[in-house]
Motif scaffolding. Structure first.
Motif, PDB file in Angstrom:
ATOM      1  N   PRO A   1       0.720  -1.119  -0.060  1.00  0.00           N
ATOM      2  CA  PRO A   1       0.016   0.118   0.124  1.00  0.00           C
ATOM      3  C   PRO A   1       0.943   1.126  -0.004  1.00  0.00           C
ATOM      4  O   PRO A   1       2.205   1.310   0.483  1.00  0.00           O
ATOM      5  CB  PRO A   1      -0.975  -0.024   1.382  1.00  0.00           C
TER       6      PRO A   1
ATOM      7  N   ASP B   1      -4.229   0.940  -2.750  1.00  0.00           N
ATOM      8  CA  ASP B   1      -4.041  -0.538  -2.364  1.00  0.00           C
ATOM      9  C   ASP B   1      -4.494  -1.542  -3.651  1.00  0.00           C
ATOM     10  O   ASP B   1      -5.277  -0.999  -4.511  1.00  0.00           O
ATOM     11  CB  ASP B   1      -5.116  -0.825  -1.284  1.00  0.00           C
TER      12      ASP B   1
ATOM     13  N   GLY C   1      -7.164  -4.141   1.610  1.00  0.00           N
ATOM     14  CA  GLY C   1      -6.274  -2.965   1.930  1.00  0.00           C
ATOM     15  C   GLY C   1      -6.711  -1.589   2.116  1.00  0.00           C
ATOM     16  O   GLY C   1      -6.313  -0.834   2.821  1.00  0.00           O
TER      17      GLY C   1
END
Length: 595
Positions: free
Chosen positions: A131, A166, A171
């Protein structure tokens, strides 16, 4: 370095500026923190810049703490990325558009989703790079139709916007949670009373959305909360529809004459006079009023919309704007009614009289060219008193689902104190607030439009999912000023004050100024930010300016000096106390540092 008021670039005012309505606006101008350049546009003076820088630093520290990295984009941006996402048109008149000498189209950035997306696309290509969270603190531009309230609603403002990237939705949820916690720490440090509410995404798009509102009676945003913890801005409140009603015993619709009854109050009065009911009187909640609008979409396309809702409710225009964005709604004009003779002003209804028969009138967009949407409370089987599309005539016993069918539901009626919370957590109460932050789970809207993809762990190209997170940095200056000021002036919390201590030298004796200078030098050497009022002005002027400027601690060096005493004033509490000259330095440092 000691800052001396005699040389500081500031001029305090005794009168409120003519265009200022809110206390924060009046006082920030009067105290010499900002100056108006044009409607919604302000210059920052040295005092104001010091406060702004402290807000920026708090935001920067908390963003860095979650691993976000700072970048900075230009304010002048090309048209093409905004064209690709549709926002060149969708932003409508709120966008500042301009052309360069070669007739190329540009805009002044209102927000930077497109730029962040393209930058990541240019540099990253693998799930191993994610990320990622990036942020900037930068000036934004929006052509507000009615700029007002000083820094709270300007056409140029400083904002922190950050974006998370992400590889999947899990995420995104984690990045969103990190930003949310960072925002809680930011607003805690700013000292604001705030509430986190459910919100709509508006022109930003995306799914989950929350606002951080500073609670203020002068705020432009209305929000609701319940005893059980539900909180939302009014645009995001979703009414739970009641259960359908058995209408098998309801008679067929019939017409009643209602001369001049073009309002709900007069309609109820006449219905009780000419068509009284046996069980109870007619009320506004028994009526179905139908409000007509013209929707205009970016690009110029328009259509008619009629909204049906219980007559005891009004349409909340903010809820309507949020529900129909990016279209804009305007009431129908006389020309619109003339062009649509089936719509009789003041008597619009979902069915219409044709001879002795009642026939469907609205509820079929394809057939009529008019879209008819109803409030969630208008459920199947509910019976209504409503317009007949004939002047001076209404219909009773018009049943939803039997006598008319709407094209859909539009939840835009006003929310009232005591309305049930959608989650069943109790009655709602309304309050007002200032929007300070807004966080979104954008999803893949911008990544799809601009082709931001990376290779996942299986070597397949996947579209990146994004979050967007904004904080009104310059707005925070005004919001804190609004929350902490009093009738004498500003009253900054220590974390944001432009100086820690203001020393005011009063009296004509040279020893007073010498003692004030010495104390200021000692505090400065100890790392305390000092503003020294060394002006040749009367004590009354100096005291009034000290209260106006709002420095948390004021030390007065004056007539008590001969007795070895200074005067200590707390701007927040108004408390005054004598401070022995011996030990004054340590005591002031203790106040400033809290230790």
């Amino acid at each position: 370095m000691i800052t001396r008021l005699s040389s500081l670039f500031v001029r305090t005012l005794r009168e409120d500026p003519a265009d200022a309505e809110l206390p924060s606006h009046k006082l920030l101008v009067r105290a010499g923190y900002i100056r108006r350049v044009a409607p919604g546009i302000y210059s920052w003076l040295p005092l104001g810049l010091r406060v702004l820088a402290k807000v920026e630093q708090i935001v920067r520290e908390e963003m860095d703490a979650i691993g976000a990295q700072e970048v900075r984009f230009p304010a002048l941006l090309p048209r093409e990325p905004y064209e690709a996402t549709g926002r060149w048109t969708e932003y409508g008149p709120n966008l500042f558009r301009l052309q360069d000498r070669k007739a190329g189209d540009y805009l002044l950035g209102p927000t930077h989703e497109e730029m962040f997306t393209l930058m990541v696309k240019d540099l990253y290509s693998s799930y191993k790079d994610l990320p990622l969270s990036l942020y900037q603190i930068q000036t934004k531009y929006r052509d507000e139709a009615r700029p007002r309230a000083g820094l709270l609603r300007g056409r140029e403002f400083v904002m922190k916007d950050s974006y998370s990237f992400d590889v999947d939705d899990a995420g995104l949820a984690a990045s969103y949670a990190k930003h949310r916690e960072a925002y809680i720490r930011i607003f805690d440090r700013l000292g604001l009373e705030y509430v986190i509410v459910q919100a709509t995404s508006g022109a930003m798009g995306g799914s989950a959305s929350e606002e951080f509102l500073a609670v203020s009676p002068n705020g432009e945003d209305t929000f609701v909360r319940s005893p059980g913890g539900y909180a939302a801005n009014v645009e995001a409140v979703s009414i739970t529809p009641p259960a359908p009603v058995d209408a098998s015993s309801t008679p067929a619709p019939s017409a009643i004459l209602t001369p001049g009854a073009a309002t709900i109050d007069t309609l109820v009065e006449q219905a009780n006079q000419f068509a009284p009911r046996a069980d109870r009187p007619w009320q506004g909640s028994d009526t179905l009023k139908n409000v007509a609008f013209r929707l205009t979409w970016p690009g110029g396309r328009s259509e008619l919309l009629i909204v049906g809702l219980p007559g005891d409710r009004d349409i909340d225009l903010k809820r309507l704007d949020a529900a129909i964005a990016p279209a804009e709604a305007t009431p129908l004009t006389e020309e619109d009614f003339a062009a649509n003779p089936g719509l009789v002003k003041g008597y619009i209804g979902p069915v219409s009289l044709a001879g002795d028969a009642v026939v469907a009138h609205l509820g079929s967009e394809a057939a009529t060219g008019v879209r008819y949407l109803v409030d969630p409370r208008v459920v199947a089987g509910t019976a209504w008193l409503t317009g007949a599309n004939v002047a001076d005539t209404h219909l009773i016993d018009v049943v939803a689902g039997r006598d008319f069918t709407a094209d859909g539901v539009l939840d835009v009626a006003e929310i009232r104190d005591g309305d049930p919370a959608p989650d069943g957590s109790g009655g709602l109460s309304l309050a007002r607030g200032i929007e300070m932050g807004h966080i979104f789970q954008l999803g893949r809207k911008y990544a799809d439009a601009l082709g931001l993809k990376v290779l996942d762990s299986n070597g397949k190209l996947v579209t990146v999912t994004m979050g967007s997170y904004g904080v009104g940095v310059s707005r925070a200056v005004a919001a804190v000023a609004e929350a902490t000021c009093d009738d004498k002036g500003l009253a900054w919390p220590r974390a944001l004050a432009p100086f820690d201590v203001q020393i005011v030298a009063t009296g004509k004796d040279d020893s007073v100024l010498i003692a004030a200078e010495q104390l200021a030098a000692e505090l400065d050497a100890a790392g305390v930010a000092v503003l020294l009022d060394d002006r040749k002005a009367s004590p009354g002027v100096k005291f009034a300016d000290a209260e106006l400027l709002g420095i948390p601690t004021t030390v007065i060096v004056g007539r008590g000096l001969a007795d070895g005493l200074l005067e200590l004033r707390d701007r927040t509490t108004g408390e005054r106390s004598d401070l022995p000259l011996e030990g004054a330095l340590a005591r002031i440092i203790e106040l400033v540092t809290g230790s």
